[in-house]
Design a protein around this motif. Structure first.
Motif, mmCIF file in Angstrom:
data_model
loop_
_atom_site.group_PDB
_atom_site.id
_atom_site.type_symbol
_atom_site.label_atom_id
_atom_site.label_comp_id
_atom_site.label_asym_id
_atom_site.label_seq_id
_atom_site.Cartn_x
_atom_site.Cartn_y
_atom_site.Cartn_z
ATOM 1 N N GLY A 154 2.646 2.167 -27.617
ATOM 2 C CA GLY A 154 1.630 3.216 -27.664
ATOM 3 C C GLY A 154 0.682 3.045 -28.840
ATOM 4 O O GLY A 154 -0.518 3.340 -28.736
ATOM 5 N N ALA A 155 1.209 2.563 -29.977
ATOM 6 C CA ALA A 155 0.352 2.325 -31.135
ATOM 7 C C ALA A 155 -0.644 1.202 -30.865
ATOM 8 O O ALA A 155 -1.802 1.266 -31.307
ATOM 9 N N VAL A 156 -0.211 0.173 -30.138
ATOM 10 C CA VAL A 156 -1.125 -0.902 -29.757
ATOM 11 C C VAL A 156 -2.240 -0.358 -28.874
ATOM 12 O O VAL A 156 -3.422 -0.691 -29.051
ATOM 13 N N LEU A 157 -1.880 0.495 -27.917
ATOM 14 C CA LEU A 157 -2.877 1.112 -27.044
ATOM 15 C C LEU A 157 -3.915 1.881 -27.865
ATOM 16 O O LEU A 157 -5.134 1.708 -27.672
ATOM 17 N N ALA A 158 -3.465 2.721 -28.777
ATOM 18 C CA ALA A 158 -4.392 3.526 -29.575
ATOM 19 C C ALA A 158 -5.276 2.648 -30.460
ATOM 20 O O ALA A 158 -6.472 2.924 -30.626
ATOM 21 N N SER A 159 -4.727 1.585 -31.021
ATOM 22 C CA SER A 159 -5.507 0.708 -31.888
ATOM 23 C C SER A 159 -6.564 -0.055 -31.099
ATOM 24 O O SER A 159 -7.697 -0.245 -31.567
ATOM 25 N N GLU A 169 21.789 11.112 -18.334
ATOM 26 C CA GLU A 169 22.880 10.649 -17.464
ATOM 27 C C GLU A 169 24.002 9.986 -18.255
ATOM 28 O O GLU A 169 25.002 9.549 -17.680
ATOM 29 N N GLY A 170 23.834 9.895 -19.570
ATOM 30 C CA GLY A 170 24.860 9.297 -20.410
ATOM 31 C C GLY A 170 24.855 7.784 -20.414
ATOM 32 O O GLY A 170 25.823 7.165 -20.853
ATOM 33 N N LEU A 171 23.746 7.186 -19.963
ATOM 34 C CA LEU A 171 23.661 5.728 -19.930
ATOM 35 C C LEU A 171 23.305 5.143 -21.289
ATOM 36 O O LEU A 171 23.478 3.946 -21.518
ATOM 37 N N LEU A 172 22.784 5.975 -22.189
ATOM 38 C CA LEU A 172 22.407 5.540 -23.523
ATOM 39 C C LEU A 172 22.923 6.532 -24.556
ATOM 40 O O LEU A 172 22.939 7.747 -24.302
ATOM 41 N N SER A 173 23.302 6.008 -25.710
ATOM 42 C CA SER A 173 23.661 6.883 -26.819
ATOM 43 C C SER A 173 22.390 7.319 -27.540
ATOM 44 O O SER A 173 21.296 6.808 -27.276
ATOM 45 N N ASP A 174 22.529 8.259 -28.468
ATOM 46 C CA ASP A 174 21.365 8.711 -29.218
ATOM 47 C C ASP A 174 20.725 7.571 -30.007
ATOM 48 O O ASP A 174 19.493 7.451 -30.059
ATOM 49 N N ILE A 175 21.547 6.747 -30.632
ATOM 50 C CA ILE A 175 21.021 5.636 -31.433
ATOM 51 C C ILE A 175 20.311 4.625 -30.548
ATOM 52 O O ILE A 175 19.223 4.142 -30.867
ATOM 53 N N GLU A 176 20.911 4.306 -29.408
ATOM 54 C CA GLU A 176 20.298 3.350 -28.481
ATOM 55 C C GLU A 176 18.974 3.891 -27.937
ATOM 56 O O GLU A 176 17.986 3.158 -27.822
ATOM 57 N N PHE A 177 18.964 5.175 -27.627
ATOM 58 C CA PHE A 177 17.731 5.775 -27.113
ATOM 59 C C PHE A 177 16.630 5.733 -28.177
ATOM 60 O O PHE A 177 15.472 5.412 -27.876
ATOM 61 N N SER A 178 16.976 6.054 -29.416
ATOM 62 C CA SER A 178 15.988 6.030 -30.496
ATOM 63 C C SER A 178 15.440 4.625 -30.726
ATOM 64 O O SER A 178 14.241 4.444 -30.985
ATOM 65 N N MET A 179 16.291 3.633 -30.616
ATOM 66 C CA MET A 179 15.868 2.242 -30.818
ATOM 67 C C MET A 179 14.850 1.835 -29.749
ATOM 68 O O MET A 179 13.786 1.283 -30.059
ATOM 69 N N ILE A 180 15.176 2.123 -28.495
ATOM 70 C CA ILE A 180 14.262 1.751 -27.407
ATOM 71 C C ILE A 180 12.982 2.581 -27.472
ATOM 72 O O ILE A 180 11.877 2.076 -27.248
ATOM 73 N N ASP A 181 13.129 3.867 -27.810
ATOM 74 C CA ASP A 181 11.953 4.722 -27.898
ATOM 75 C C ASP A 181 11.006 4.245 -29.001
ATOM 76 O O ASP A 181 9.781 4.378 -28.873
ATOM 77 N N GLY A 182 11.543 3.687 -30.069
ATOM 78 C CA GLY A 182 10.700 3.142 -31.131
ATOM 79 C C GLY A 182 9.855 1.972 -30.627
ATOM 80 O O GLY A 182 8.684 1.842 -31.005
ATOM 81 N N THR A 183 10.438 1.136 -29.775
ATOM 82 C CA THR A 183 9.682 0.025 -29.206
ATOM 83 C C THR A 183 8.580 0.526 -28.282
ATOM 84 O O THR A 183 7.446 0.029 -28.305
ATOM 85 N N VAL A 184 8.894 1.534 -27.480
ATOM 86 C CA VAL A 184 7.874 2.127 -26.600
ATOM 87 C C VAL A 184 6.771 2.768 -27.442
ATOM 88 O O VAL A 184 5.584 2.682 -27.107
ATOM 89 N N GLY A 185 7.154 3.394 -28.552
ATOM 90 C CA GLY A 185 6.158 3.960 -29.452
ATOM 91 C C GLY A 185 5.252 2.892 -30.042
ATOM 92 O O GLY A 185 4.050 3.136 -30.245
ATOM 93 N N HIS A 186 5.803 1.712 -30.314
ATOM 94 C CA HIS A 186 4.988 0.606 -30.818
ATOM 95 C C HIS A 186 3.958 0.189 -29.769
ATOM 96 O O HIS A 186 2.804 -0.113 -30.102
#
Length: 311
Positions: free
Chosen positions: A200-205, A181-198
């Motif tokens: 997920g890493a806690v869940l797996a650990s 929807e254009g609410l986030l830029s690519d860089i902003e999306f990658s930054m937030i997605d990295g936190t969500v990935g973290h």
């Protein structure tokens, strides 16, 4: 987890409740059995030495030293599991707070659509934390997860084999939608997605710790050896210290049985014993933090220990 001020010297000897940190309520039957057996051995040695002979105490010293080393090693391994689990939940606290701060980027974008996307992501993060507690410590409280999920996602949550991961996928889908929807830029999306990935890493650990216990054969060997040693020990004390043997045997049994039981509790850090991690309290703290980040003011107090125990 037991939370209390360190008691004084006298109080240390008077703490007997399990919530107070004592292993005695779980091991006193074995201790009493060892002491009773020790008394019978001393009695038999004095009145029927031909049937109850004394034994050289030298070998018991060597076995006791070796057993102490192995028990210490096992307890260190179990404590390492407990401490790693605590660090993972500390990382989850950080990741959730960072996510709440990063999603502030969405405020004021898309004529209200950005604010709604932020509310959705933070609310789903609350649901994720609650679902993770149920995933690691099954029990009641699923309604606290469902009330944070969109109605269309509740059936999928109920069917999922890994509910926390299902919620992470919902968070990812909501962020992808915001990007389209254009609410986030690519860089902003990658930054937030990295936190969500973290997250997920806690869940797996956490799943790795829960699904990979200390090898059972190792625990079984130490458990059997500790019991055999404590039951045989009175034979080495009977001739040397006489009627003090039950007391000495009881002290040794308290030490070895206590260490063995403590290792069992630390091995499963997500359980419900007083020495396990307070993941429920941590999840409640994260929930309060995220609700406050959304602007809510009618918040409950932070969790407090009950009878010295925080769960």
């Amino acid at each position: 987890m037991i939370v209390r001020e360190k008691p004084g010297v006298l109080s240390l000897f008077l703490v007997v409740s399990r919530n107070g940190g004592s292993m005695l309520p779980r091991i006193y039957p074995q201790i009493l059995l060892v002491m009773a057996l020790s008394g019978l051995i001393v009695l038999g040695h004095r009145h029927a030495p031909q049937w109850v002979p004394s034994v050289n105490s030298g070998p018991f010293s060597l076995i006791g030293i070796a057993l102490s080393i192995f028990l210490g090693f096992r307890n260190s391994a179990c404590y390492e599991r407990w401490w790693e689990a605590r660090k993972l939940w500390g990382e989850l606290v950080i990741a959730c707070r960072v996510l709440a701060r990063q999603t502030l980027l969405l405020d004021g974008r898309g004529e209200g659509r950005g604010e709604q996307a932020r509310v959705d992501v933070v609310t789903l993060s609350i649901a994720f934390v609650r679902a993770l507690v149920l995933h690691l410590r099954p029990g009641g409280g699923v309604e606290q997860v469902l009330e944070r999920l969109p109605e269309a996602a509740r059936e999928g949550y109920a069917r999922s084999n890994n509910p926390p991961f299902f919620i992470l996928r919902l968070i990812g889908s909501r962020m992808v939608e915001a990007r389209r929807e254009g609410l986030l830029s690519d860089i902003e999306f990658s930054m937030i997605d990295g936190t969500v990935g973290h997250m997920g890493a806690v869940l797996a650990s956490c799943e790795r710790i829960r699904n990979t216990p200390v090898p059972f054969a190792y625990s079984l060997l130490l458990h059997r050896t500790a019991h055999i040693f404590c039951f045989m020990l009175p034979f080495g004390f009977a001739d040397q210290i006489g009627w003090l043997a039950p007391i000495a045997s009881g002290i040794v049994a308290y030490t070895f049985f206590g260490l063995d039981t403590l290792g069992d509790e630390l091995e499963e850090p997500f359980g419900e014993s007083p020495n396990d991690l307070p993941i429920g309290a941590i999840a409640e703290t994260i929930t309060i933090n995220l609700r406050e980040a959304l602007g809510e003011t009618d918040l409950p107090p932070l969790p407090q220990p009950v009878d010295y125990v925080l769960m």
